[in-house]
Scaffold this motif. Structure first.
Motif, PDB file in Angstrom:
ATOM      1  N   MET A 174       0.843  -1.174   0.000  1.00 54.65           N
ATOM      2  CA  MET A 174       0.000   0.000   0.000  1.00 54.65           C
ATOM      3  C   MET A 174       0.893   1.244   0.000  1.00 54.65           C
ATOM      4  O   MET A 174       1.898   1.296   0.685  1.00 54.65           O
ATOM      5  CB  MET A 174      -0.889   0.011   1.243  1.00 54.65           C
ATOM      6  N   LYS A 175       0.481   2.238  -0.777  1.00 55.86           N
ATOM      7  CA  LYS A 175       1.181   3.522  -0.807  1.00 55.86           C
ATOM      8  C   LYS A 175       0.415   4.510   0.061  1.00 55.86           C
ATOM      9  O   LYS A 175      -0.790   4.668  -0.096  1.00 55.86           O
ATOM     10  CB  LYS A 175       1.270   4.061  -2.229  1.00 55.86           C
ATOM     11  N   ILE A 176       1.142   5.170   0.961  1.00 56.75           N
ATOM     12  CA  ILE A 176       0.534   6.174   1.828  1.00 56.75           C
ATOM     13  C   ILE A 176       1.242   7.500   1.608  1.00 56.75           C
ATOM     14  O   ILE A 176       2.466   7.596   1.704  1.00 56.75           O
ATOM     15  CB  ILE A 176       0.640   5.790   3.319  1.00 56.75           C
ATOM     16  N   THR A 177       0.441   8.517   1.308  1.00 60.98           N
ATOM     17  CA  THR A 177       0.915   9.896   1.208  1.00 60.98           C
ATOM     18  C   THR A 177       0.198  10.683   2.289  1.00 60.98           C
ATOM     19  O   THR A 177      -0.936  10.374   2.649  1.00 60.98           O
ATOM     20  CB  THR A 177       0.591  10.464  -0.190  1.00 60.98           C
ATOM     21  N   LEU A 178       0.871  11.689   2.818  1.00 58.32           N
ATOM     22  CA  LEU A 178       0.310  12.484   3.900  1.00 58.32           C
ATOM     23  C   LEU A 178       0.228  13.941   3.462  1.00 58.32           C
ATOM     24  O   LEU A 178       1.135  14.446   2.798  1.00 58.32           O
ATOM     25  CB  LEU A 178       1.218  12.345   5.118  1.00 58.32           C
ATOM     26  N   ILE A 179      -0.872  14.601   3.830  1.00 56.00           N
ATOM     27  CA  ILE A 179      -1.058  16.017   3.538  1.00 56.00           C
ATOM     28  C   ILE A 179      -1.267  16.740   4.865  1.00 56.00           C
ATOM     29  O   ILE A 179      -2.207  16.436   5.603  1.00 56.00           O
ATOM     30  CB  ILE A 179      -2.275  16.248   2.612  1.00 56.00           C
ATOM     31  N   LEU A 180      -0.377  17.693   5.171  1.00 56.09           N
ATOM     32  CA  LEU A 180      -0.475  18.473   6.401  1.00 56.09           C
ATOM     33  C   LEU A 180      -1.120  19.809   6.068  1.00 56.09           C
ATOM     34  O   LEU A 180      -0.505  20.664   5.436  1.00 56.09           O
ATOM     35  CB  LEU A 180       0.905  18.680   7.028  1.00 56.09           C
ATOM     36  N   ASP A 181      -2.357  19.972   6.488  1.00 54.15           N
ATOM     37  CA  ASP A 181      -3.193  21.111   6.116  1.00 54.15           C
ATOM     38  C   ASP A 181      -3.083  22.240   7.149  1.00 54.15           C
ATOM     39  O   ASP A 181      -3.781  22.248   8.158  1.00 54.15           O
ATOM     40  CB  ASP A 181      -4.644  20.627   5.992  1.00 54.15           C
ATOM     41  N   ASN A 182      -2.165  23.174   6.892  1.00 50.39           N
ATOM     42  CA  ASN A 182      -2.013  24.366   7.729  1.00 50.39           C
ATOM     43  C   ASN A 182      -1.704  24.066   9.193  1.00 50.39           C
ATOM     44  O   ASN A 182      -2.274  24.681  10.098  1.00 50.39           O
ATOM     45  CB  ASN A 182      -3.234  25.277   7.608  1.00 50.39           C
ATOM     46  N   ILE A 183      -0.790  23.140   9.422  1.00 49.68           N
ATOM     47  CA  ILE A 183      -0.335  22.863  10.787  1.00 49.68           C
ATOM     48  C   ILE A 183       0.590  23.996  11.213  1.00 49.68           C
ATOM     49  O   ILE A 183       1.430  24.443  10.445  1.00 49.68           O
ATOM     50  CB  ILE A 183       0.334  21.478  10.850  1.00 49.68           C
ATOM     51  N   ARG A 184       0.441  24.474  12.442  1.00 45.00           N
ATOM     52  CA  ARG A 184       1.201  25.634  12.915  1.00 45.00           C
ATOM     53  C   ARG A 184       2.548  25.274  13.528  1.00 45.00           C
ATOM     54  O   ARG A 184       3.507  26.011  13.388  1.00 45.00           O
ATOM     55  CB  ARG A 184       0.406  26.386  13.992  1.00 45.00           C
ATOM     56  N   SER A 185       2.620  24.182  14.237  1.00 42.82           N
ATOM     57  CA  SER A 185       3.767  23.870  15.087  1.00 42.82           C
ATOM     58  C   SER A 185       4.858  23.091  14.350  1.00 42.82           C
ATOM     59  O   SER A 185       4.609  22.006  13.807  1.00 42.82           O
ATOM     60  CB  SER A 185       3.282  23.049  16.288  1.00 42.82           C
ATOM     61  N   SER A 186       6.070  23.635  14.397  1.00 43.07           N
ATOM     62  CA  SER A 186       7.222  22.913  13.830  1.00 43.07           C
ATOM     63  C   SER A 186       7.458  21.597  14.560  1.00 43.07           C
ATOM     64  O   SER A 186       7.845  20.600  13.943  1.00 43.07           O
ATOM     65  CB  SER A 186       8.490  23.778  13.927  1.00 43.07           C
ATOM     66  N   GLU A 187       7.227  21.591  15.866  1.00 40.64           N
ATOM     67  CA  GLU A 187       7.409  20.358  16.642  1.00 40.64           C
ATOM     68  C   GLU A 187       6.431  19.277  16.187  1.00 40.64           C
ATOM     69  O   GLU A 187       6.802  18.102  16.069  1.00 40.64           O
ATOM     70  CB  GLU A 187       7.246  20.627  18.144  1.00 40.64           C
ATOM     71  N   ASN A 188       5.176  19.656  15.928  1.00 43.71           N
ATOM     72  CA  ASN A 188       4.203  18.681  15.420  1.00 43.71           C
ATOM     73  C   ASN A 188       4.626  18.167  14.052  1.00 43.71           C
ATOM     74  O   ASN A 188       4.535  16.968  13.775  1.00 43.71           O
ATOM     75  CB  ASN A 188       2.802  19.288  15.345  1.00 43.71           C
ATOM     76  N   VAL A 189       5.092  19.055  13.191  1.00 45.26           N
ATOM     77  CA  VAL A 189       5.551  18.641  11.861  1.00 45.26           C
ATOM     78  C   VAL A 189       6.715  17.661  11.991  1.00 45.26           C
ATOM     79  O   VAL A 189       6.738  16.614  11.341  1.00 45.26           O
ATOM     80  CB  VAL A 189       5.931  19.865  10.996  1.00 45.26           C
ATOM     81  N   GLY A 190       7.669  17.970  12.855  1.00 46.07           N
ATOM     82  CA  GLY A 190       8.803  17.069  13.057  1.00 46.07           C
ATOM     83  C   GLY A 190       8.376  15.705  13.574  1.00 46.07           C
ATOM     84  O   GLY A 190       8.861  14.663  13.112  1.00 46.07           O
TER      85      GLY A 190
END
Length: 155
Positions: A1-17
């Motif tokens: 299975m191929k999984i792609t992720l879309i981060l829609d206007n997340i504010r926190s760099s820590e959450n992104v990391g």
């Protein structure tokens, strides 16, 4: 299975990391960063130290792209055969454990306060949610992303 992720206007760099780190663990093929979502590299090519610290270098292992408009990303992924799934509480949402998976899925996770944008929800093939048993209505976006991604591995 191929999984792609879309981060829609997340504010926190820590959450992104943190999301990059979890994504690396489950084998996410690509991450799309939308709108205000912080990038692993600034416009001069310097690493974002908060993302770098939280991801432990995982941001170097997963291809990523930044777009201002989520709609063009969704349209492009649909043309490539991806099932678009938003992780959001909504009257149309189903329990994340009941999601029927195709071979390609693009999971959208949203802003820490406002969640997944209505544009993205409206363009989604499915909307899933994580049932909450406590008094709080939600968990941190990086935690929710981890729950959803690891559940996809079981499908």
């Amino acid at each position: 299975m191929k999984i792609t992720l879309i981060l829609d206007n997340i504010r926190s760099s820590e959450n992104v990391g943190s999301i990059f780190r979890t994504s690396d663990a489950v084998g996410v093929e690509k991450i799309y960063l939308i709108g205000i979502t912080p990038n692993p590299l600034d416009r001069f090519g310097r690493p974002n130290p908060k993302i770098e610290k939280a991801s432990l270098g995982a941001e170097k292992n997963i291809p990523w792209e930044h777009f201002e408009n989520i709609t063009e990303v969704i349209e492009s992924l649909k043309k490539e055969g991806y099932k678009i799934v938003s992780l959001e509480q909504n009257e149309k949402s189903i329990d994340y454990r009941d999601l029927k998976i195709k071979e390609k899925i693009a999971l959208i996770v949203g802003n820490e306060v406002n969640g997944v944008s209505m544009d993205a929800q409206n363009e989604s093939d499915e909307i899933i949610e994580i049932p909450m048993a406590g008094n709080k209505e939600s968990v941190n976006v990086s935690v929710a992303t981890g729950v959803a991604l690891f559940s996809l591995l079981k499908k």
